[in-house]
Design an enzyme around this catalytic site. Sequence first.
Site, PDB file in Angstrom:
ATOM      1  N   PRO A  17       0.807  -1.222   0.000  1.00 49.54           N
ATOM      2  CA  PRO A  17       0.000   0.000   0.000  1.00 49.54           C
ATOM      3  C   PRO A  17       0.835   1.264   0.000  1.00 49.54           C
ATOM      4  O   PRO A  17       1.894   1.314   0.623  1.00 49.54           O
ATOM      5  CB  PRO A  17      -0.775  -0.112   1.305  1.00 49.54           C
ATOM      6  CG  PRO A  17       0.072  -0.955   2.184  1.00 49.54           C
ATOM      7  CD  PRO A  17       0.818  -1.899   1.290  1.00 49.54           C
TER       8      PRO A  17
ATOM      9  N   ASP B 146      -1.922   2.477   3.725  1.00 45.59           N
ATOM     10  CA  ASP B 146      -1.050   2.540   4.883  1.00 45.59           C
ATOM     11  C   ASP B 146      -1.382   3.832   5.607  1.00 45.59           C
ATOM     12  O   ASP B 146      -1.174   4.903   5.058  1.00 45.59           O
ATOM     13  CB  ASP B 146       0.399   2.597   4.383  1.00 45.59           C
ATOM     14  CG  ASP B 146       1.253   1.599   5.088  1.00 45.59           C
ATOM     15  OD1 ASP B 146       0.821   1.097   6.134  1.00 45.59           O
ATOM     16  OD2 ASP B 146       2.362   1.331   4.595  1.00 45.59           O
TER      17      ASP B 146
ATOM     18  N   TRP C 276       6.085  -0.643   9.819  1.00 43.35           N
ATOM     19  CA  TRP C 276       6.566  -1.700   8.910  1.00 43.35           C
ATOM     20  C   TRP C 276       6.121  -3.078   9.386  1.00 43.35           C
ATOM     21  O   TRP C 276       5.972  -3.999   8.585  1.00 43.35           O
ATOM     22  CB  TRP C 276       8.092  -1.654   8.778  1.00 43.35           C
ATOM     23  CG  TRP C 276       8.528  -0.503   7.932  1.00 43.35           C
ATOM     24  CD1 TRP C 276       9.127   0.645   8.344  1.00 43.35           C
ATOM     25  CD2 TRP C 276       8.340  -0.374   6.511  1.00 43.35           C
ATOM     26  NE1 TRP C 276       9.329   1.475   7.273  1.00 43.35           N
ATOM     27  CE2 TRP C 276       8.863   0.871   6.141  1.00 43.35           C
ATOM     28  CE3 TRP C 276       7.789  -1.201   5.530  1.00 43.35           C
ATOM     29  CZ2 TRP C 276       8.850   1.318   4.817  1.00 43.35           C
ATOM     30  CZ3 TRP C 276       7.776  -0.748   4.225  1.00 43.35           C
ATOM     31  CH2 TRP C 276       8.302   0.507   3.879  1.00 43.35           C
TER      32      TRP C 276
ATOM     33  N   GLN D  83      12.209  -1.480  -1.967  1.00 37.65           N
ATOM     34  CA  GLN D  83      11.432  -2.294  -1.023  1.00 37.65           C
ATOM     35  C   GLN D  83      12.099  -3.623  -0.685  1.00 37.65           C
ATOM     36  O   GLN D  83      11.617  -4.346   0.184  1.00 37.65           O
ATOM     37  CB  GLN D  83      10.027  -2.544  -1.569  1.00 37.65           C
ATOM     38  CG  GLN D  83       9.191  -1.282  -1.740  1.00 37.65           C
ATOM     39  CD  GLN D  83       8.957  -0.553  -0.436  1.00 37.65           C
ATOM     40  OE1 GLN D  83       8.793  -1.170   0.624  1.00 37.65           O
ATOM     41  NE2 GLN D  83       8.982   0.770  -0.471  1.00 37.65           N
TER      42      GLN D  83
ATOM     43  N   TRP E 285       9.660  -3.616   2.552  1.00 36.93           N
ATOM     44  CA  TRP E 285       8.422  -4.409   2.575  1.00 36.93           C
ATOM     45  C   TRP E 285       8.658  -5.880   2.257  1.00 36.93           C
ATOM     46  O   TRP E 285       8.133  -6.764   2.933  1.00 36.93           O
ATOM     47  CB  TRP E 285       7.405  -3.794   1.604  1.00 36.93           C
ATOM     48  CG  TRP E 285       6.034  -4.346   1.766  1.00 36.93           C
ATOM     49  CD1 TRP E 285       5.290  -4.395   2.907  1.00 36.93           C
ATOM     50  CD2 TRP E 285       5.236  -4.961   0.736  1.00 36.93           C
ATOM     51  NE1 TRP E 285       4.074  -4.980   2.649  1.00 36.93           N
ATOM     52  CE2 TRP E 285       4.013  -5.338   1.328  1.00 36.93           C
ATOM     53  CE3 TRP E 285       5.434  -5.207  -0.620  1.00 36.93           C
ATOM     54  CZ2 TRP E 285       2.988  -5.949   0.607  1.00 36.93           C
ATOM     55  CZ3 TRP E 285       4.420  -5.818  -1.340  1.00 36.93           C
ATOM     56  CH2 TRP E 285       3.215  -6.190  -0.729  1.00 36.93           C
TER      57      TRP E 285
ATOM     58  N   LYS F 166      17.271  12.493  -9.694  1.00 39.64           N
ATOM     59  CA  LYS F 166      16.048  12.036  -9.035  1.00 39.64           C
ATOM     60  C   LYS F 166      14.873  12.900  -9.489  1.00 39.64           C
ATOM     61  O   LYS F 166      15.033  14.101  -9.699  1.00 39.64           O
ATOM     62  CB  LYS F 166      16.212  12.228  -7.518  1.00 39.64           C
ATOM     63  CG  LYS F 166      16.213  10.939  -6.734  1.00 39.64           C
ATOM     64  CD  LYS F 166      16.464  11.238  -5.270  1.00 39.64           C
ATOM     65  CE  LYS F 166      15.396  10.579  -4.424  1.00 39.64           C
ATOM     66  NZ  LYS F 166      15.695  10.668  -2.991  1.00 39.64           N
TER      67      LYS F 166
ATOM     68  N   LYS G 238       9.962  17.427  -7.431  1.00 38.66           N
ATOM     69  CA  LYS G 238       8.863  18.372  -7.594  1.00 38.66           C
ATOM     70  C   LYS G 238       9.424  19.777  -7.743  1.00 38.66           C
ATOM     71  O   LYS G 238       8.969  20.572  -8.553  1.00 38.66           O
ATOM     72  CB  LYS G 238       7.990  18.308  -6.328  1.00 38.66           C
ATOM     73  CG  LYS G 238       6.492  18.326  -6.630  1.00 38.66           C
ATOM     74  CD  LYS G 238       5.707  18.424  -5.339  1.00 38.66           C
ATOM     75  CE  LYS G 238       4.893  17.171  -5.096  1.00 38.66           C
ATOM     76  NZ  LYS G 238       4.193  17.172  -3.827  1.00 38.66           N
TER      77      LYS G 238
END
Length: 967
Positions: free
Chosen positions: A45, A84, A523, A559, A563, A596, A599
């Site tokens: 999520p 999440d 986590w 991840q 995760w 990277k 924004k």
Amino acid sequence: MKKIPQYKPSEVEEEMLKVWSKENTFEASLAKNKNGEPFSFYDGPPFANGLPHFGHSLVTSIKDSIGRFQTMRGRYVERRNGWDCHGLPVEFEIEKKFNVSGKQQIIELGLEKFNQACRDSVFTYKSDWEGFFDRIGRWTDKDNAYATIDNTYVESVWWTFAQIYKKGLIYKGFKCMPYCPRCTTPLSNFEVNEGYRDDVSDPSVIVKFKLVGEDASLLAWTTTPWSLPGNSALAVKPDAQYLLISATADGSSEKLIVAKDRLESLELESYEVLTTMLGSELVGKSYQPLFAIGGIEPTNNSYKVWPADFVSIEDGTGILHVAPAFGEDDLALSQANDIPLINTIDLNGKVKVSIGLEFIEGKFFKSADKLVIEHLTEQGNIYSAETFAHTYPFCYRCETPLLYYAIDTWFVAVSSIKKQLKDTAQDINWTPSNIKEGRFGKWLEGARDWAISRNRYWGAPVPIWVNEDDDSDILVVESIDELNQLTDSAFDLTDLHRPFIDKVSIKKDGKTYKRVEEVIDCWFESGSMPIAQQHYPFENDTKFEQSFPADYIGEGLDQTRLWFYVLHVISTIVFDKPAYKNVLVNGLITASDGQKLSKRLKNYPPLQEVFDLEGADSLRYYLLSSAPALSGEYMRFDRDSLKDINRNLFMTLYNSASFLSLYTEIDDWKPTSLDRPTGLENPLDLWLVARVASTIAEVTTAADNFEIAKASWPVYKLVDDMSNWYVRRSRRRFWKSEDDSDKLQAYQTLHWTLVTICQLLAPWAPFMSDWLYRHLTEDIATAPQSVHLSDWPTTGESDHQILEDMDIVRRYVNDGLAKRSENKIKVRQPLATATLKGPHKISQGLNDIICEELNVKKVQYQQSDDISVYIDTAITPSLKNEGIARDIVRNIQSCRKEAGLQIENRIKLSLASDSAEITSAVDEFEKLISLETLTQHFSSRPEGYQFAKTVSVEGHELTIELEVHEA
Ligand SMILES: [Zn+2]
């Protein structure tokens, strides 16, 4: 089949969204396979309180594509997404909102208010996410999403926690943990991994510790001068050699002790070695403390030299400054030898007032560095002070510098089950495969105990209740029922969050138990999702068993140690199984310059703009077919490639379909089935069918193996071959006015190919493929309504020989055209013969293709190991005339267009010229000209037809007149 309307990506996509919603296509695709074999997918999520951005488009496309592919394969693929909702990012936002920070202020504000604000904020961006999922074409079961704040979810997390406790793997430890002073909580080692920064400038200081009763100082190196007030020991390596030296600088000399191997780090100008000794000879010596620390009485073990094997003589001075509150090894040494722990820093990272060092009290630990150096310089304790750049960890959530800090924390003893973790990991299939033993396998080998408690507020509460009188007596609660029984249902448990749960106390056998304050690392919650999303074991036993382990999960490379790791740890402990069978690890998208995505720098286009211009299909196909993106590497986003896919895949596909529909509408031809055409005779048809079949095989194998780049790319090549070879070579077959079987076979072949391409594209480009499929199949009553409700195409029997032979044909053609070009003879000029040299003779049908492509009257064959072509370049008068006639045909065709004629219009034509060359060519090839241009009535005199134009042919003027010939 009717003419297919214009293809405009964004309009088509918006149209399909409406159609899917109206027809409930997603639900229908699930219902279709309800009794099929389940294919289980777990959604990792996103944090619900951040906006979706460009970087999410890759993983979202992958998740959706696998679901669609497996559904077409007949599997039942539940698409449950999750949210999440807990953790530091949410709390961080709310702290900003109320302008509070730290435990004191949050408690003053009121936990109920604070947590309510967290709850209210977590779904702020839910509709943005759902809108993003919709627009990029990700099908999810929104109504059935799980959220980590649900009581059912929390209850399953408790159950999971309790199972781990029952296996003896949860313990409380007083350990030095990486600690964020702003968030006032320890972090796990894998969270720390997320926040390392290079080139952080810090002090590099060598400090003099004066020995008691001797005229000498021990030199110790530190990069954290703020920790010096917490010093309570020095450590040396017992078997290393140390030197006592007399160093002279600026006319005065002093006696210093340093490891022999580290002498040069002192950069001495002039010195004399007085004694050499082993580290063990220094052990037990006492030194003068640097500071008088208030409130802490020194003991017999304070301020002495201790032996320690972890002392490095690779860097520093070979003598270690020991501050037990701020270092893992330091604390271990202090616990083993009963050395006092002096904690000079409070939970907010500020220097405690109680230690009585006025010049730094209340300062943030990092800000104390400079002041401590100044103070010690005045005191004469600094040998040297410089700055240097190194790698340092920061909080990955709030970017505050971390410190190592001794604190009580609950742990999962992961390091004790390393072998089991590695055993269960053997059953996981990784894509790309090198991660299995590499990044993931190495991480398991180095697995450390997992700090799972957080000194925070907004999270699943740690389900431990401690006996007020004996903190070794604890109860771990695994369900709401159990808690109700223990408390005689005296408490309202409809919301398990703090502060409500904090009020729940347990009375048992005359003892009172209070809950520990901490909440569980979020986590741990995301690692429990296979269990908690089903509210297992309280409900859905069968569903859980069917869906565990997952057939597939997929997230970004980052991840692997987050995760993917926590899922694996929890399922290995609780079920002795991996949580997933297949894991697809995608790379990360960077800006076109490799930076990277940011924004602030605006170095990627807004998603909406891409959807509006190139379309979601192009974006998805671009990302999914890019090898780096699918092999866990970095992928530079390149807008031009997106445009290229839009043009060369989708527009080309559309143009071929539009071409077919143009003629089928004229002929009122209707397809009757989706079956592969049989009884084909034309080698082009046989070739295209075989070409499609081989693509089906290639795509299916790759997609079954989760190799999406390999699965999506072959369609691009197929569309190119279909358009630039099959359609181009077959054009005349579609023009022919008679309804002969060759034309019908061309219709069937191209139609079947286009439908199959739609199916092969459906997982990766769900919009255009469905739109086109619907137009192609609207006449077929038995066809499924949507491409997403159709079954994945099967390979069938395939003719490999025709693929090989056509390949040879195309090589002959390329070589022949090159030879023409070398001799500067344009392709329109017919030539007499081409001699094909190759390994075997090819069929007459294929020879005909070569004749047409090379514009030669006939081919002959010669045996040879290599493939090449010899062309007879002699141009006879008749060949010359035919060349001119071809040129004239081309001019007439463009006049027909200019005159606004339909392709099927028959015409009256007049060709008038004063040139003998032109008239000779027209005389000889009048029939050919008439046939090619649909001329019913021909004249070689000016006739005054509606359209007239004078053109130049071979440098001579020719006047073309034409008009429609009414039947
Ligand atoms: Zn933080």
